[in-house]
Design a protein around this motif. Structure first.
Motif, PDB file in Angstrom:
ATOM      1  N   GLN A   5       9.088   3.825   5.012  1.00 41.47           N
ATOM      2  CA  GLN A   5      10.082   4.762   5.525  1.00 41.47           C
ATOM      3  C   GLN A   5      11.494   4.412   5.060  1.00 41.47           C
ATOM      4  O   GLN A   5      12.347   5.285   4.937  1.00 41.47           O
ATOM      5  CB  GLN A   5      10.053   4.790   7.064  1.00 41.47           C
ATOM      6  N   LYS A   8      13.412   6.263   2.180  1.00 40.74           N
ATOM      7  CA  LYS A   8      14.034   7.569   2.380  1.00 40.74           C
ATOM      8  C   LYS A   8      15.535   7.478   2.634  1.00 40.74           C
ATOM      9  O   LYS A   8      16.226   8.482   2.649  1.00 40.74           O
ATOM     10  CB  LYS A   8      13.375   8.288   3.555  1.00 40.74           C
ATOM     11  N   TYR A   9      16.003   6.228   2.838  1.00 41.20           N
ATOM     12  CA  TYR A   9      17.405   6.048   3.206  1.00 41.20           C
ATOM     13  C   TYR A   9      18.048   5.044   2.255  1.00 41.20           C
ATOM     14  O   TYR A   9      17.434   4.636   1.272  1.00 41.20           O
ATOM     15  CB  TYR A   9      17.494   5.601   4.675  1.00 41.20           C
TER      16      TYR A   9
END
Length: 322
Positions: A5, A8-9
């Protein structure tokens, strides 16, 4: 999925291990200033020598225990706040994605982890008390205990959450995207978590062998985080372990010396403190959690690669339409 995850940043290595590390370190040091000021004021008022601040045992007994307990935990609370701001503004990452790969935090998992270790701690302590009452002093005092309970219920989850979000969350994800696999962050965060406790008075009392317990606990928490694709079980377990421990039993050689129900006056044994939890209790707990949450694909989840997630289907379709 949990580690991936972070892709994504904003996930540049320097954000985690230069700027982010510096922010959190400075914040925790700032959070420890009230304790230092209170200790210095107390020592000065009694005409004492400031050199006693180098002695952990003296430091822990200079102030009233509940006050010391609160001030000790305050630095972790400040650190948690700093970590939240770092994730939000430096990485532009939602806090939920540092917590879990699920669409929302599973509080049932948090409470299961909390309840499991709470039950084990209470049962094993009562069994040991009944079998060896000479090793304990009943020191229950209602008013100090209530104050301790209030402080503990509010502050201990902040302390344990800071450690979980920092080690099993922030650095687990950061190392995972940097190394491209799962075993490196599991190994490194577990070792760092254990070594973080090297200054604890338990190490001075028992010896460096106690680091087996701390490092083993790091591996246990890391394993359940990776297998469950989220921090919820680790958050609950860590909070339950520290809170129930602080309320139930204290000892002169532990980092938290509290107005607990019992005081352990026995000499600690290496086997019970370091070996039994890591090589007996933790495998049993992992087995229980694995059965409850139907964990599979162990090799991939613990040692596999971390793949950059593909674009969301909805985004792809919208791009095609444009």
């Amino acid at each position: 999925m949990y580690i991936a995850q972070a892709y994504k940043y904003l996930h540049d290595w320097w954000r985690y291990f230069v700027v982010g590390l510096l922010i959190v370190f400075v914040a925790t040091q700032v959070g420890s200033i009230p304790l230092l000021v209170a200790l210095m004021a107390k020592i000065m008022s009694e005409g004492g020598d400031m050199s006693v601040l180098s002695d952990t045992n003296v430091m822990m007994n200079t102030l009233e225990s509940n006050f010391t307990f609160f001030l000790l935990l305050l630095s972790f609370a400040v650190g948690l706040g700093a970590l939240y701001l770092t994730v939000k503004y430096l990485h532009k990452q939602p806090w939920l994605t540092l917590t879990t790969s699920r669409k929302k935090t599973d509080w049932g998992r948090v409470w299961f982890g909390f309840g499991l270790i709470a039950a084990i701690t209470i049962i094993t302590t009562l069994i040991d008390y009944n079998s060896s009452p000479e090793n304990y002093v009943l020191q229950f005092d209602l008013v100090p205990f209530i104050i301790l309970a209030v402080i503990g219920i509010v502050m201990v989850p902040l302390q344990t959450s800071f450690e979980e979000y920092l080690f099993r969350g922030y650095w687990m994800q950061g190392l995972g995207v940097l190394a491209g696999n799962r075993w490196v962050p599991l190994m490194v965060t577990s070792l760092l978590f254990g070594l973080m406790h090297i200054a604890n008075p338990e190490v001075e009392k028992i010896g460096y062998i106690i680091l087996v317990y701390y490092i083993g606990t790091g591996f246990f928490l890391g394993i359940i985080t990776l297998m469950d694709e989220g921090l919820e079980l680790a958050l609950g377990f860590h909070a339950g372990n520290n809170l129930i421990g602080a309320l139930l039993v204290t000892a002169d050689w532990t980092v938290f010396q509290t107005n607990s129900i019992f005081k352990d006056i026995a000499e600690p044994t290496v086997g019970f403190m370091a070996i039994v939890p890591v090589f007996v209790f933790y495998p049993i707990l992992i087995f229980i959690m694995a059965k409850r949450y139907k964990w599979t694909n162990w090799g991939e989840k613990l040692f596999g690669k971390v793949h950059k997630p593909l674009p969301e289907i909805e985004e792809t379709e919208n791009n095609l339409l444009v």
